[in-house]
Motif scaffolding. Structure first.
Motif, PDB file in Angstrom:
ATOM      1  N   TYR A 111     -36.302   5.898  20.916  1.00  0.00           N
ATOM      2  CA  TYR A 111     -35.646   6.771  19.931  1.00  0.00           C
ATOM      3  C   TYR A 111     -34.859   7.877  20.626  1.00  0.00           C
ATOM      4  O   TYR A 111     -33.727   8.174  20.255  1.00  0.00           O
ATOM      5  N   LYS A 116     -25.158   7.444  19.845  1.00  0.00           N
ATOM      6  CA  LYS A 116     -24.728   8.167  18.642  1.00  0.00           C
ATOM      7  C   LYS A 116     -24.516   7.196  17.482  1.00  0.00           C
ATOM      8  O   LYS A 116     -24.919   7.464  16.347  1.00  0.00           O
ATOM      9  N   TYR A 119     -27.845   6.141  15.932  1.00  0.00           N
ATOM     10  CA  TYR A 119     -28.381   7.206  15.064  1.00  0.00           C
ATOM     11  C   TYR A 119     -27.655   7.180  13.719  1.00  0.00           C
ATOM     12  O   TYR A 119     -28.266   7.277  12.664  1.00  0.00           O
ATOM     13  N   GLU A 120     -26.325   7.042  13.777  1.00  0.00           N
ATOM     14  CA  GLU A 120     -25.527   7.054  12.550  1.00  0.00           C
ATOM     15  C   GLU A 120     -25.888   5.883  11.632  1.00  0.00           C
ATOM     16  O   GLU A 120     -25.981   6.048  10.414  1.00  0.00           O
ATOM     17  N   THR A 134     -24.432  14.217  18.767  1.00  0.00           N
ATOM     18  CA  THR A 134     -25.579  13.323  18.933  1.00  0.00           C
ATOM     19  C   THR A 134     -26.899  14.078  18.847  1.00  0.00           C
ATOM     20  O   THR A 134     -27.851  13.612  18.205  1.00  0.00           O
ATOM     21  N   LYS A 137     -27.718  14.933  15.256  1.00  0.00           N
ATOM     22  CA  LYS A 137     -28.136  13.736  14.521  1.00  0.00           C
ATOM     23  C   LYS A 137     -29.556  13.339  14.913  1.00  0.00           C
ATOM     24  O   LYS A 137     -30.364  12.964  14.062  1.00  0.00           O
ATOM     25  N   ARG A 138     -29.862  13.417  16.213  1.00  0.00           N
ATOM     26  CA  ARG A 138     -31.207  13.085  16.688  1.00  0.00           C
ATOM     27  C   ARG A 138     -32.233  13.997  16.027  1.00  0.00           C
ATOM     28  O   ARG A 138     -33.274  13.539  15.558  1.00  0.00           O
ATOM     29  N   LEU A 141     -32.604  13.244  12.174  1.00  0.00           N
ATOM     30  CA  LEU A 141     -33.358  12.008  11.960  1.00  0.00           C
ATOM     31  C   LEU A 141     -34.815  12.183  12.382  1.00  0.00           C
ATOM     32  O   LEU A 141     -35.723  11.672  11.730  1.00  0.00           O
ATOM     33  N   ARG A 142     -35.039  12.958  13.450  1.00  0.00           N
ATOM     34  CA  ARG A 142     -36.411  13.246  13.897  1.00  0.00           C
ATOM     35  C   ARG A 142     -37.189  13.936  12.775  1.00  0.00           C
ATOM     36  O   ARG A 142     -38.321  13.589  12.477  1.00  0.00           O
TER      37      ARG A 142
END
Length: 151
Positions: A111, A116, A119-120, A134, A137-138, A141-142
């Motif tokens: 993960y 990028k 993740y998207e 990035t 986004k990480r 999502l985390r």
């Protein structure tokens, strides 16, 4: 003679009784006006805070509703929160279709090192807003997945 001069000087600094009453009345009026103006300003601030508070409550409710989509997803998020090593397996909450998103990472280490675009794709599958670089986004999502950050 210097004692008399001192007394005269003191007398000059004492306010005249008539002037004192008018000055106090004028000062009281100015204080009342200032208090009224401050009360009006305070009411405006209270209204603004009420709007901000309501907006914040609506945003929080939206986030809670989004996170509380299914009991299975909540259980998966709780399990993900306990993963603290790179080789630890993470669980994918199901999407609206009832399935996990394609190409979901198997471990926390995987993960952390996704592209990028990956993740998207996962964010899109969950209907999350895709904003930022990035790292942003990480992190978004985390938070959604319930993963703890590496320390």
């Amino acid at each position: 003679m210097s004692a008399n001069k001192h007394r005269v000087t003191r007398a000059r600094h004492l306010p005249h009784p008539g002037r004192c009453a008018r000055g106090a009345h004028g000062a009281a009026g100015a204080i009342e006006q200032t208090q009224e103006r401050l009360a009006e300003d305070l009411e405006v601030v209270r209204l603004q805070l009420g709007r901000v508070h309501q907006h914040g409550k609506e945003q929080l409710k939206g986030k809670v509703d989004k996170l509380a989509d299914t009991p299975a997803a909540s259980v998966r998020r709780l399990l993900n929160a306990t993963v603290n090593v790179k080789k630890g397996a993470i669980k994918a909450p199901v999407t609206e279709s009832g399935k996990p998103p394609p190409n979901f990472p198997a471990t926390k280490g995987e993960y952390e090192h996704m592209t990028k675009e990956r993740y998207e794709l996962i964010m899109k599958a969950y209907g999350l807003p895709i904003k930022g670089d990035t790292t942003a986004k990480r992190e978004a999502l985390r938070e959604f997945l319930g993963l703890a950050a590496f320390e």
